[in-house]
Scaffold this active site. Structure first.
Site, PDB file in Angstrom:
ATOM      1  N   LYS A  89      82.546 -12.297 112.868  1.00 27.95           N
ATOM      2  CA  LYS A  89      82.122 -13.200 111.707  1.00 27.95           C
ATOM      3  C   LYS A  89      80.468 -13.345 111.557  1.00 27.95           C
ATOM      4  O   LYS A  89      80.147 -13.634 110.355  1.00 27.95           O
ATOM      5  CB  LYS A  89      83.018 -14.358 112.019  1.00 27.95           C
ATOM      6  CG  LYS A  89      84.200 -14.760 111.781  1.00 27.95           C
ATOM      7  CD  LYS A  89      84.808 -15.980 111.740  1.00 27.95           C
ATOM      8  CE  LYS A  89      86.162 -16.100 111.324  1.00 27.95           C
ATOM      9  NZ  LYS A  89      87.068 -15.596 112.339  1.00 27.95           N
ATOM     10  N   GLU A 111      83.607 -24.129 104.822  1.00 26.47           N
ATOM     11  CA  GLU A 111      84.976 -24.753 105.314  1.00 26.47           C
ATOM     12  C   GLU A 111      85.416 -23.853 106.729  1.00 26.47           C
ATOM     13  O   GLU A 111      85.216 -22.818 106.654  1.00 26.47           O
ATOM     14  CB  GLU A 111      85.883 -24.742 104.396  1.00 26.47           C
ATOM     15  CG  GLU A 111      86.913 -23.757 104.282  1.00 26.47           C
ATOM     16  CD  GLU A 111      86.412 -22.604 103.458  1.00 26.47           C
ATOM     17  OE1 GLU A 111      85.273 -22.910 102.627  1.00 26.47           O
ATOM     18  OE2 GLU A 111      86.777 -21.538 103.482  1.00 26.47           O
ATOM     19  N   SER A 377      88.020  -7.243 117.207  1.00 25.69           N
ATOM     20  CA  SER A 377      87.549  -8.356 116.348  1.00 25.69           C
ATOM     21  C   SER A 377      86.720  -9.361 116.940  1.00 25.69           C
ATOM     22  O   SER A 377      85.999  -9.714 116.823  1.00 25.69           O
ATOM     23  CB  SER A 377      88.321  -8.749 115.390  1.00 25.69           C
ATOM     24  OG  SER A 377      89.463  -9.401 115.940  1.00 25.69           O
TER      25      SER A 377
HETATM   26  C1  LIG Z   1      88.554 -15.414 112.216  1.00 21.95           C
HETATM   27  C2  LIG Z   1      88.766 -14.169 112.892  1.00 21.95           C
HETATM   28  C3  LIG Z   1      89.659 -13.283 112.341  1.00 21.95           C
HETATM   29  C4  LIG Z   1      90.376 -13.093 111.036  1.00 21.95           C
HETATM   30  O1  LIG Z   1      89.616 -13.101 109.883  1.00 21.95           O
HETATM   31  P1  LIG Z   1      89.422 -11.760 109.091  1.00 21.95           P
HETATM   32  O2  LIG Z   1      88.754 -12.320 108.032  1.00 21.95           O
HETATM   33  O3  LIG Z   1      90.821 -11.458 108.603  1.00 21.95           O
HETATM   34  O4  LIG Z   1      88.749 -10.773 109.753  1.00 21.95           O
HETATM   35  C5  LIG Z   1      90.102 -11.923 113.401  1.00 21.95           C
HETATM   36  N1  LIG Z   1      89.771 -12.091 114.490  1.00 21.95           N
HETATM   37  C6  LIG Z   1      88.811 -12.836 115.109  1.00 21.95           C
HETATM   38  C7  LIG Z   1      88.267 -12.820 116.618  1.00 21.95           C
HETATM   39  C8  LIG Z   1      88.356 -13.893 114.293  1.00 21.95           C
HETATM   40  O5  LIG Z   1      87.675 -14.860 114.946  1.00 21.95           O
END
Ligand SMILES: *Cc1c(COP(=O)(O)O)cnc(C)c1O
Length: 393
Positions: A89, A111, A377
């Site tokens: 993010k 938000e 992610s």
């Molecule tokens: C917020 C988040 C997501 C989901 O958000 P996307 O916009 O779909 O990437 C996925 N993995 C992690 C670790 C997150 O914090």
């Protein structure tokens, strides 16, 4: 260009900017300025410097040997979990804060549902000394105390959304209301590839660093910049958009998006938008969303807070409908098992969101000579309480 937004923000039939007239000026100002600013040399220099020295990029592309052995394929993990603040993010919030500064904005609003985007936003506001106000549903504030504490320590105000179900969609309504009332000095920082044009395109461009690095790293490690498959989880879809971005037109690369099935797609407790959703407008863009017969948004469910979103960004709706993307789902239990498996095989505790992408390894056919990249992610620190309650080994 088949999978890029056109000048009005449409990916095929999805996207656009379906906004109340009172937001028109704000969105138009952003639309007219974003490409010029983010393509400028001074922006790119500062963006790249912060990604390198503040975020910690490039993130490694790690050949997971024991995981590969288990699945009889060559599996790489793109380590977005190693970024500052623990997920992808921050790539987006760094980009948008630099844009906001150049547009002369003094006040940042956002938000957040689980608080992850709120923390990433509060982080870059502290870094740039900008006022930060994060709207969050009252229920979510109670559920996500550690992230609320982080945002406050970083200097942000967390304002509860008290209407409706007091969760993410209500916080979104409050943020939009705020932006309408403060059109001149306020920048609305959106956390995924959702919202009215130009947000989905802009956020995808900021997250595209993931696949840009992936290409270079695959080339260096395997001699070929094209993997056979890329797997990423989808909440709104930003980490997946980033992981897919530079491969969208490379049709030999399979793009696999994994949604949260929750307790199961047929249970009503799910966040698998492409499976149970339909076309409509959410957050200012035409896309797929979960709605009832009256067109009211239905509350999504997933064990993973980051995937608990009732829509997908318009790029993903287009990838789904056009068949370019393969959309799979993983249940809470499948994600938990995949998190446990990665931890024991590789010594990496993934975020619950990322565990959904890992769970897809069990659902696809893999050949021994295939190269697969799983976009990891985020890291699992924030999910330890859930892991402790749900895993008993
Ligand atoms: C917020 C988040 C997501 C989901 O958000 P996307 O916009 O779909 O990437 C996925 N993995 C992690 C670790 C997150 O914090």
């Amino acid at each position: 260009m088949k999978y890029q937004a056109n000048k009005d923000g449409f990916y095929g039939e999805f996207g656009g900017a379906f906004i109340p007239e009172m937001l028109y000026h704000n969105v138009a100002e952003l639309k007219e300025n974003y490409l010029t600013i983010i393509n400028s040399e001074s922006f790119q220099t500062e963006f790249k410097d912060l990604l390198k020295n503040y975020v910690g990029r490039p993130t490694p592309l790690y050949h997971a040997k024991r995981l590969s052995e288990k699945y009889n394929a060559t599996i790489y993990l793109k380590r977005e979990d190693l970024n500052h603040t623990g997920a992808h993010k921050i790539n987006n919030t760094i980009g948008q804060i630099l844009l906001a500064k150049r547009m002369g904005k003094k006040r940042i609003i956002a938000e957040t549902g689980a608080g992850q985007h709120g923390v990433a936003t509060a982080t870059v506001c502290a870094l740039m000394d900008l006022e930060c106000l994060v709207y969050m549903g009252e229920i979510d504030i109670a559920r996500q105390a550690p992230n609320v504490a982080r945002m406050k320590m970083l200097g942000a105000e967390v304002r509860p959304a008290l209407s409706g179900s007091r969760t993410l969609k209500d916080a979104t309504n409050e943020a939009i209301r705020d932006w309408i009332s403060n059109p001149v000095d306020t920048y609305y920082l959106i956390g995924s590839v959702v919202g009215p044009h130009p947000y989905p395109d802009m956020v995808a461009r900021f997250q595209a660093i993931i696949s840009k690095e992936m290409k270079q790293q695959l080339k260096a490690q395997t001699g070929n910049e094209y993997p056979d498959k890329i797997i990423a989880c989808v909440g709104g879809g930003s980490n997946a958009a980033g992981a897919f971005y530079h491969y969208l037109d490379a049709e030999n690369v399979a793009l696999i998006a994994v949604e949260a099935d929750g307790l199961g797609v047929d249970t009503g407790e799910t966040a698998a938008t492409t499976q149970v959703g339909s076309e409509g407008i959410i957050h200012g863009s035409k896309t797929l969303l979960m709605q009832n017969n009256e067109g009211q948004i239905t509350e999504p469910y997933s064990i993973s807070a980051g995937l608990d979103y009732p829509g997908v960004g318009p790029l993903h709706a287009h990838l789904f409908k056009s068949g370019r993307g393969t959309f799979l789902g993983a249940t809470d239990n499948e994600a938990l098992a995949a998190a446990q498996e990665l931890t024991r095989l590789e010594g990496i505790i993934p975020a619950l969101e990322s565990a959904h992408a890992l769970a897809a390894l069990k659902k696809i056919t893999l050949q021994a000579n295939e190269t697969v990249v799983v976009n990891l992610s985020g890291r699992g620190d924030k999910d330890m309480e859930t892991y402790m309650h749900k895993l008993n080994s």
